[in-house]
Design a protein around this motif. Structure first.
Motif, PDB file in Angstrom:
ATOM      1  N   TYR A 129      44.468  34.681  34.543  1.00  0.00           N
ATOM      2  CA  TYR A 129      42.431  35.027  34.752  1.00  0.00           C
ATOM      3  C   TYR A 129      42.134  35.510  33.679  1.00  0.00           C
ATOM      4  O   TYR A 129      41.024  35.457  34.038  1.00  0.00           O
ATOM      5  CB  TYR A 129      43.112  35.551  36.402  1.00  0.00           C
ATOM      6  CG  TYR A 129      43.410  37.287  36.701  1.00  0.00           C
ATOM      7  CD1 TYR A 129      42.537  38.652  36.075  1.00  0.00           C
ATOM      8  CD2 TYR A 129      45.323  37.593  36.711  1.00  0.00           C
ATOM      9  CE1 TYR A 129      42.808  39.898  35.145  1.00  0.00           C
ATOM     10  CE2 TYR A 129      44.925  38.605  36.273  1.00  0.00           C
ATOM     11  CZ  TYR A 129      44.595  39.540  35.669  1.00  0.00           C
ATOM     12  OH  TYR A 129      44.772  40.905  35.785  1.00  0.00           O
ATOM     13  N   SER A 130      42.366  35.953  33.431  1.00  0.00           N
ATOM     14  CA  SER A 130      41.836  36.809  32.317  1.00  0.00           C
ATOM     15  C   SER A 130      40.927  35.549  30.802  1.00  0.00           C
ATOM     16  O   SER A 130      40.623  36.392  30.434  1.00  0.00           O
ATOM     17  CB  SER A 130      42.455  37.713  31.531  1.00  0.00           C
ATOM     18  OG  SER A 130      43.815  37.205  30.448  1.00  0.00           O
ATOM     19  N   GLU A 131      41.540  34.761  30.909  1.00  0.00           N
ATOM     20  CA  GLU A 131      41.221  33.766  29.993  1.00  0.00           C
ATOM     21  C   GLU A 131      39.695  32.822  30.738  1.00  0.00           C
ATOM     22  O   GLU A 131      39.592  33.068  31.649  1.00  0.00           O
ATOM     23  CB  GLU A 131      42.458  32.776  29.894  1.00  0.00           C
ATOM     24  CG  GLU A 131      43.683  33.514  29.159  1.00  0.00           C
ATOM     25  CD  GLU A 131      44.813  32.827  29.002  1.00  0.00           C
ATOM     26  OE1 GLU A 131      44.234  31.487  29.253  1.00  0.00           O
ATOM     27  OE2 GLU A 131      45.563  33.159  28.788  1.00  0.00           O
TER      28      GLU A 131
ATOM     29  N   LEU B 150      37.487  40.148  40.184  1.00  0.00           N
ATOM     30  CA  LEU B 150      36.749  40.739  41.158  1.00  0.00           C
ATOM     31  C   LEU B 150      37.678  42.442  41.625  1.00  0.00           C
ATOM     32  O   LEU B 150      37.654  43.665  41.702  1.00  0.00           O
ATOM     33  CB  LEU B 150      35.880  41.300  41.656  1.00  0.00           C
ATOM     34  CG  LEU B 150      34.339  39.989  41.556  1.00  0.00           C
ATOM     35  CD1 LEU B 150      33.555  40.132  42.313  1.00  0.00           C
ATOM     36  CD2 LEU B 150      33.851  40.884  40.409  1.00  0.00           C
ATOM     37  N   SER B 151      38.672  41.565  42.543  1.00  0.00           N
ATOM     38  CA  SER B 151      39.552  42.201  42.974  1.00  0.00           C
ATOM     39  C   SER B 151      41.189  43.217  42.284  1.00  0.00           C
ATOM     40  O   SER B 151      41.095  44.371  41.899  1.00  0.00           O
ATOM     41  CB  SER B 151      40.979  41.490  43.687  1.00  0.00           C
ATOM     42  OG  SER B 151      40.372  41.182  44.762  1.00  0.00           O
TER      43      SER B 151
ATOM     44  N   VAL C   5      39.831  41.174  32.655  1.00  0.00           N
ATOM     45  CA  VAL C   5      39.694  40.136  34.242  1.00  0.00           C
ATOM     46  C   VAL C   5      39.275  39.024  33.469  1.00  0.00           C
ATOM     47  O   VAL C   5      38.476  38.021  34.601  1.00  0.00           O
ATOM     48  CB  VAL C   5      39.729  41.414  35.486  1.00  0.00           C
ATOM     49  CG1 VAL C   5      40.025  42.101  34.787  1.00  0.00           C
ATOM     50  CG2 VAL C   5      37.639  41.278  35.392  1.00  0.00           C
ATOM     51  N   GLY C   6      38.659  38.995  32.699  1.00  0.00           N
ATOM     52  CA  GLY C   6      37.680  37.792  32.511  1.00  0.00           C
ATOM     53  C   GLY C   6      36.498  37.716  32.067  1.00  0.00           C
ATOM     54  O   GLY C   6      35.787  36.227  32.507  1.00  0.00           O
ATOM     55  N   PHE C   7      35.434  38.244  32.592  1.00  0.00           N
ATOM     56  CA  PHE C   7      34.070  38.958  32.845  1.00  0.00           C
ATOM     57  C   PHE C   7      33.735  38.287  30.972  1.00  0.00           C
ATOM     58  O   PHE C   7      34.207  39.862  30.428  1.00  0.00           O
ATOM     59  CB  PHE C   7      33.532  39.626  33.178  1.00  0.00           C
ATOM     60  CG  PHE C   7      34.197  39.615  34.837  1.00  0.00           C
ATOM     61  CD1 PHE C   7      32.836  38.991  35.346  1.00  0.00           C
ATOM     62  CD2 PHE C   7      34.345  39.477  35.333  1.00  0.00           C
ATOM     63  CE1 PHE C   7      32.753  38.342  36.866  1.00  0.00           C
ATOM     64  CE2 PHE C   7      35.044  39.110  37.006  1.00  0.00           C
ATOM     65  CZ  PHE C   7      33.634  38.904  37.804  1.00  0.00           C
ATOM     66  N   HIS C   8      32.900  37.907  30.608  1.00  0.00           N
ATOM     67  CA  HIS C   8      32.777  37.754  28.747  1.00  0.00           C
ATOM     68  C   HIS C   8      31.403  38.452  29.057  1.00  0.00           C
ATOM     69  O   HIS C   8      30.713  39.029  27.793  1.00  0.00           O
ATOM     70  CB  HIS C   8      32.267  36.742  28.221  1.00  0.00           C
ATOM     71  CG  HIS C   8      34.042  36.207  28.579  1.00  0.00           C
ATOM     72  ND1 HIS C   8      35.010  36.811  27.626  1.00  0.00           N
ATOM     73  CD2 HIS C   8      34.329  35.081  29.229  1.00  0.00           C
ATOM     74  CE1 HIS C   8      36.274  36.015  27.808  1.00  0.00           C
ATOM     75  NE2 HIS C   8      35.746  34.795  28.159  1.00  0.00           N
ATOM     76  N   GLN C   9      30.350  38.785  29.975  1.00  0.00           N
ATOM     77  CA  GLN C   9      29.004  40.035  29.453  1.00  0.00           C
ATOM     78  C   GLN C   9      29.307  40.920  31.023  1.00  0.00           C
ATOM     79  O   GLN C   9      29.573  40.749  31.813  1.00  0.00           O
ATOM     80  CB  GLN C   9      28.119  38.608  30.335  1.00  0.00           C
ATOM     81  CG  GLN C   9      27.809  37.664  29.049  1.00  0.00           C
ATOM     82  CD  GLN C   9      26.821  36.481  29.014  1.00  0.00           C
ATOM     83  OE1 GLN C   9      26.098  36.452  30.557  1.00  0.00           O
ATOM     84  NE2 GLN C   9      26.182  35.628  28.524  1.00  0.00           N
ATOM     85  N   MET C  10      28.915  42.024  30.154  1.00  0.00           N
ATOM     86  CA  MET C  10      28.962  43.454  31.602  1.00  0.00           C
ATOM     87  C   MET C  10      27.949  42.925  32.065  1.00  0.00           C
ATOM     88  O   MET C  10      28.364  42.879  33.995  1.00  0.00           O
ATOM     89  CB  MET C  10      28.703  44.279  30.456  1.00  0.00           C
ATOM     90  CG  MET C  10      30.256  45.112  29.914  1.00  0.00           C
ATOM     91  SD  MET C  10      30.946  45.653  31.456  1.00  0.00           S
ATOM     92  CE  MET C  10      29.610  47.073  32.198  1.00  0.00           C
TER      93      MET C  10
END
Length: 293
Positions: A203-205, A244-245, A265-270
């Motif tokens: 999920y982090s990818e 998100l969880s 957790v896999g989001f590349h943009q804040m």
């Protein structure tokens, strides 16, 4: 193939570790008290769970099926069953009762444990829906209604009253339930196990629909169909909810910078992470971290 629950969210009883690990959630529409992140991802409990619907209706989904629970009805969800609860479009109000199976065993080494284990260890018995169609179902819903009332009128005997009612409820259920024989797992269930196991590991990818379909050896359209059948959502929405969880857990349990958590957790943009998190919780990641005890 046995279900590997480590691939799903373990929703931990908020009262675990206390003298009386009995948790009652009072849920009105999408808001629960005590506060719960409420992400719509499949999860499981080590505890037993009963739900009683006061008004409106909800839908309980497992990986294999779904059932609608209307006002005045209830449901038992066995321990370790992967599921989620979704309210129907109208307003609804329900109580969720969670407690460990040891509540029903009376004492260590008790022969009563066999009557508990006969249900809790049966992987084919995932849930029991209580309606008004059967007399013993009505006995169960009446007992659930009494448990709801106890939350409004707690006395010095509250703990004992809860234990007596839970034992009475379980006795009624155990007298009448027919334990199912072992059956083959559905093809959708087996495919979803592979897909969700893949999500847990990656999920982090960056994950595409093609990646999910390849891991289960199915087409992209079949992958989307499996998500629709078992979860009534899309692969993309589920992946976002899952991330998100995981982020909510890290915000609660660690002091890691929010930017690091988003990336982990896999989001590349804040900005995208903050927008998605706010849409799900109604607050920013920073505000969420501050309000979590």
């Amino acid at each position: 193939m046995h279900l590997n629950r480590e691939n799903y969210i373990n929703s931990v009883n908020l009262n675990i570790g206390t003298e009386f690990p009995y948790l009652v959630l009072d849920v009105i529409n999408d808001k629960a008290f005590p506060r719960n992140p409420g992400f719509q991802v499949m999860h499981w409990h080590e505890d037993l769970q009963f739900i009683f619907v006061l008004t409106g209706s909800i839908e309980v989904r497992t990986l294999d099926t779904s059932v609608q629970i209307r006002a005045g009805e209830g449901i038992f969800i066995n321990k370790n069953v992967v599921h989620n609860v979704v309210r129907r479009p109208e307003n609804c109000h329900y109580n969720s009762f969670l407690f460990p199976s040891c509540f029903l065993e009376f004492y260590a080494g008790s022969p009563a444990k066999d009557f508990v284990d006969s249900i809790t260890t049966n992987e084919q018995l995932t849930f029991i829906h209580f309606t008004a169609a059967l007399d013993w179902h009505r006995e169960i819903t009446d007992q659930l209604r009494q448990l709801s009332q106890l939350e409004k009128n707690k006395t010095e005997l509250y703990v004992y009253e809860v234990l007596v009612r839970l034992s009475s409820l379980w006795l009624t259920m155990r007298k009448h339930v027919i334990l199912p024989r072992k059956q083959r797992e559905s093809i959708v269930h087996l495919r979803m196990q592979k897909i969700l196991r893949f999500i847990e590991a990656h999920y982090s990818e960056d994950i595409s629909l093609a990646d999910l379909s390849i891991c289960a050896n199915i087409s992209k359209s079949e992958c989307s169909r499996c998500f629709k059948l078992s979860m009534n959502t899309t692969p993309y929405k589920y992946l976002t909810e899952y991330r998100l969880s995981k982020a909510a857990q890290l915000l609660k349990k660690t002091d890691e910078p929010i930017g690091n958590i988003a990336a982990a957790v896999g989001f590349h943009q804040m900005s995208h992470f903050g927008k998605c998190f706010r849409e799900k919780t109604g607050c920013s990641p920073k505000a969420y971290r501050e309000m979590v005890p």
